[in-house]
Design an enzyme around this catalytic site. Structure first.
Site, PDB file in Angstrom:
ATOM      1  N   LYS A 198       0.821  -1.216   0.000  1.00 49.93           N
ATOM      2  CA  LYS A 198       0.000   0.000   0.000  1.00 49.93           C
ATOM      3  C   LYS A 198       0.853   1.264   0.000  1.00 49.93           C
ATOM      4  O   LYS A 198       0.478   2.266  -0.610  1.00 49.93           O
ATOM      5  CB  LYS A 198      -0.958   0.002   1.197  1.00 49.93           C
ATOM      6  CG  LYS A 198      -2.043  -1.053   1.038  1.00 49.93           C
ATOM      7  CD  LYS A 198      -3.290  -0.753   1.816  1.00 49.93           C
ATOM      8  CE  LYS A 198      -4.400  -1.689   1.330  1.00 49.93           C
ATOM      9  NZ  LYS A 198      -5.608  -1.621   2.100  1.00 49.93           N
ATOM     10  N   LYS A 205      -4.887  -8.944  -6.381  1.00 54.90           N
ATOM     11  CA  LYS A 205      -6.186  -9.291  -5.812  1.00 54.90           C
ATOM     12  C   LYS A 205      -7.235  -8.250  -6.217  1.00 54.90           C
ATOM     13  O   LYS A 205      -6.897  -7.083  -6.470  1.00 54.90           O
ATOM     14  CB  LYS A 205      -6.106  -9.421  -4.290  1.00 54.90           C
ATOM     15  CG  LYS A 205      -5.956  -8.127  -3.531  1.00 54.90           C
ATOM     16  CD  LYS A 205      -6.293  -8.319  -2.047  1.00 54.90           C
ATOM     17  CE  LYS A 205      -6.418  -6.963  -1.383  1.00 54.90           C
ATOM     18  NZ  LYS A 205      -7.179  -6.952  -0.165  1.00 54.90           N
ATOM     19  N   LYS A 264     -10.903  -2.742  -3.606  1.00 59.52           N
ATOM     20  CA  LYS A 264     -11.701  -1.505  -3.693  1.00 59.52           C
ATOM     21  C   LYS A 264     -10.866  -0.364  -4.223  1.00 59.52           C
ATOM     22  O   LYS A 264     -11.371   0.533  -4.873  1.00 59.52           O
ATOM     23  CB  LYS A 264     -12.169  -1.075  -2.296  1.00 59.52           C
ATOM     24  CG  LYS A 264     -13.135  -1.970  -1.632  1.00 59.52           C
ATOM     25  CD  LYS A 264     -13.544  -1.311  -0.302  1.00 59.52           C
ATOM     26  CE  LYS A 264     -13.725  -2.348   0.766  1.00 59.52           C
ATOM     27  NZ  LYS A 264     -12.632  -2.384   1.738  1.00 59.52           N
TER      28      LYS A 264
HETATM   29  N1  AQP Z   1      -9.764 -10.107  -3.479  1.00 60.44           N
HETATM   30  C1  AQP Z   1     -10.176 -10.631  -2.336  1.00 60.44           C
HETATM   31  N2  AQP Z   1     -10.463 -11.963  -2.268  1.00 60.44           N
HETATM   32  C2  AQP Z   1     -10.915 -12.507  -1.099  1.00 60.44           C
HETATM   33  N3  AQP Z   1     -11.094 -11.790   0.045  1.00 60.44           N
HETATM   34  C3  AQP Z   1     -10.826 -10.474   0.004  1.00 60.44           C
HETATM   35  N4  AQP Z   1     -10.905  -9.483   0.914  1.00 60.44           N
HETATM   36  C4  AQP Z   1     -10.523  -8.304   0.371  1.00 60.44           C
HETATM   37  N5  AQP Z   1     -10.186  -8.495  -0.915  1.00 60.44           N
HETATM   38  C5  AQP Z   1     -10.357  -9.826  -1.177  1.00 60.44           C
HETATM   39  C6  AQP Z   1     -11.350  -9.678   2.295  1.00 60.44           C
HETATM   40  O1  AQP Z   1     -12.382  -8.736   2.561  1.00 60.44           O
HETATM   41  C7  AQP Z   1     -12.295  -8.345   3.920  1.00 60.44           C
HETATM   42  C8  AQP Z   1     -12.379  -6.859   4.052  1.00 60.44           C
HETATM   43  O2  AQP Z   1     -11.241  -6.225   3.636  1.00 60.44           O
HETATM   44  P1  AQP Z   1     -10.990  -4.699   4.030  1.00 60.44           P
HETATM   45  O3  AQP Z   1     -12.107  -3.873   3.611  1.00 60.44           O
HETATM   46  O4  AQP Z   1     -10.622  -4.571   5.451  1.00 60.44           O
HETATM   47  O5  AQP Z   1      -9.725  -4.300   3.239  1.00 60.44           O
HETATM   48  P2  AQP Z   1      -8.857  -5.034   2.244  1.00 60.44           P
HETATM   49  O6  AQP Z   1      -8.533  -6.422   2.632  1.00 60.44           O
HETATM   50  O7  AQP Z   1      -7.668  -4.171   2.046  1.00 60.44           O
HETATM   51  O8  AQP Z   1      -9.853  -5.087   1.017  1.00 60.44           O
HETATM   52  P3  AQP Z   1      -9.828  -4.273  -0.303  1.00 60.44           P
HETATM   53  O9  AQP Z   1     -11.103  -4.482  -0.976  1.00 60.44           O
HETATM   54  O10 AQP Z   1      -8.598  -4.593  -1.058  1.00 60.44           O
HETATM   55  O11 AQP Z   1      -9.808  -2.778   0.185  1.00 60.44           O
HETATM   56  P4  AQP Z   1      -8.753  -1.645  -0.074  1.00 60.44           P
HETATM   57  O12 AQP Z   1      -8.592  -1.584  -1.545  1.00 60.44           O
HETATM   58  O13 AQP Z   1      -9.417  -0.442   0.525  1.00 60.44           O
HETATM   59  O14 AQP Z   1      -7.507  -2.022   0.615  1.00 60.44           O
HETATM   60  C9  AQP Z   1     -11.036  -8.960   4.501  1.00 60.44           C
HETATM   61  O15 AQP Z   1     -11.404 -10.136   5.222  1.00 60.44           O
HETATM   62  C10 AQP Z   1     -10.253  -9.348   3.286  1.00 60.44           C
HETATM   63  O16 AQP Z   1      -9.426 -10.468   3.521  1.00 60.44           O
END
Ligand code: AQP
Length: 343
Positions: free
Chosen positions: A122, A206, A209
């Site tokens: 990040k 992956k 968001k």
């Molecule tokens: N691509 C993914 N496949 C499976 N699980 C996923 N999670 C996120 N992306 C995937 C799971 O969703 C939960 C919430 O995640 P978060 O909102 O705390 O942040 P994150 O993991 O950083 O998810 P994002 O969507 O990638 O958000 P941004 O882009 O804001 O960082 C977690 O249980 C995660 O494992």
């Protein structure tokens, strides 16, 4: 010295997990985490949190934060998290998270945090310009979990390293403060289809968001036409689908689409390939889009309905925060005593 191991945690089993309100949720969040939230609430006391304190670690936006928090909470309820069975609340409404995070800052070691790959991903090349909060993110995550003495944490595979850090922090706290078995060592619940959903544009990244391309992900609120357009544009190759799982090797984008189909239909990958092996993507992609649209449409409709009645949604979240606080505050009272603060 005795060889007897310290007593293990003997308290109740609880589930805790959270999601950031950094934008609308996507299929990865849904399959990797939300579907597990719903399943687990029948077996454990479950606590699900919209982690807005985490969301300000990078690019905070005060104009959209509260609305985004409501949107994620509405997605939890719409996907089937039942407020009669689970506690759902917004993180900043419960003070224990920040207080325990500070105490854990004094337990965690710099070297542990420096190994976290999510921070490296990040922060990219600009680590020195990142917020201290982004670096400290997994410590706050440990506090989120352990303020409830949660024993099980359903997450996607990307969170595995952070969960290991939570275990290390719990163990070191128990040792440093001579409180054997005080905190449980939380177990990640990662397995299962959908644990790692990849970007539709790049099978090595992956689904996320924060990916600048909206075409890289299926949002829970996308309509059927958008879902079809995104799957049709998803990166694949000119070959037909393989007849067996071994044939997915070296084809990460294809493996991702087959994995999504399997997770959405509760079929094994073998069964999906039995149905579609040898067929082209002109057949498979529309079938996948229809399946995803069928599954997501009722969730999007319910989410819209909940978002349309903010007073009711806020009342549900306030009730959740009270229930969460009723568990966390007695834990914090014990923590203050164990640490030795003046009281
Ligand atoms: N691509 C993914 N496949 C499976 N699980 C996923 N999670 C996120 N992306 C995937 C799971 O969703 C939960 C919430 O995640 P978060 O909102 O705390 O942040 P994150 O993991 O950083 O998810 P994002 O969507 O990638 O958000 P941004 O882009 O804001 O960082 C977690 O249980 C995660 O494992």
């Amino acid at each position: 010295m005795s060889d007897t191991p310290p007593p293990a945690y003997a308290g109740p089993q609880r589930v805790f997990s959270g999601m950031q309100p950094t934008g609308g949720l996507h299929l990865g969040n849904y399959l990797g985490a939300l579907t597990k939230f719903v399943r687990l609430q029948d077996h454990y006391k479950s606590i699900y949190c919209v982690v807005d304190l985490h969301a300000i670690t990078a690019d905070p936006d005060p104009r959209s934060l509260a609305a985004n928090s409501r949107e994620v909470a509405a997605a939890f309820f719409a996907a089937g998290v039942d407020p009669k069975k689970s506690i759902v609340f917004i993180q900043s409404a419960v003070r224990a998270h920040t207080e325990l995070a500070w105490i854990f800052n004094c337990v965690a070691r710099m070297g542990w945090l420096e190994r976290m790959t999510q921070f490296k991903d990040k922060a990219g090349k600009h680590a020195e310009r990142s917020s201290v909060g982004l670096f400290d993110y997994p410590v706050l995550q440990a506090a989120d979990i352990l303020a409830y003495k949660a024993t099980h944490v359903p997450v996607g595979e990307d969170q595995k390293q952070h969960l290991e850090l939570s275990r290390d922090i719990a163990q070191k706290f128990n040792n440093d403060f001579d409180a054997p078995g005080f905190f449980p060592l939380p177990e990640p619940l990662i397995q299962g289809p959908g644990a790692r959903i990849m970007s539709l544009r790049d099978g090595a990244k992956k689904m996320s968001k924060s990916d600048p391309s909206d075409m890289s992900r299926i949002n829970l609120t996308d309509d059927a036409d958008t879902i079809l357009a995104k799957f049709k544009k998803a990166t694949t190759d000119p070959l037909p689908l393989p007849e067996s799982v071994e044939g997915l090797e070296g084809r990460p984008e294809v493996a991702n689409l087959v994995g999504i189909y399997a997770a959405l239909s509760d079929m094994s990958q073998e069964a999906v390939l039995k149905a579609f092996g040898g067929k082209g993507f002109g057949v498979f992609k529309p079938a996948l889009a229809e399946l995803a649209a069928q599954r997501l449409a009722p969730i999007a409709a319910e989410q819209r309905r909940l978002m349309g009645d903010v007073p009711t949604l806020d009342a549900m979240l306030r009730e959740g925060a009270e229930q969460a606080n009723a568990i966390a505050e007695p834990v914090m009272e014990e923590v203050r005593r164990v640490v030795g603060f003046w009281r």
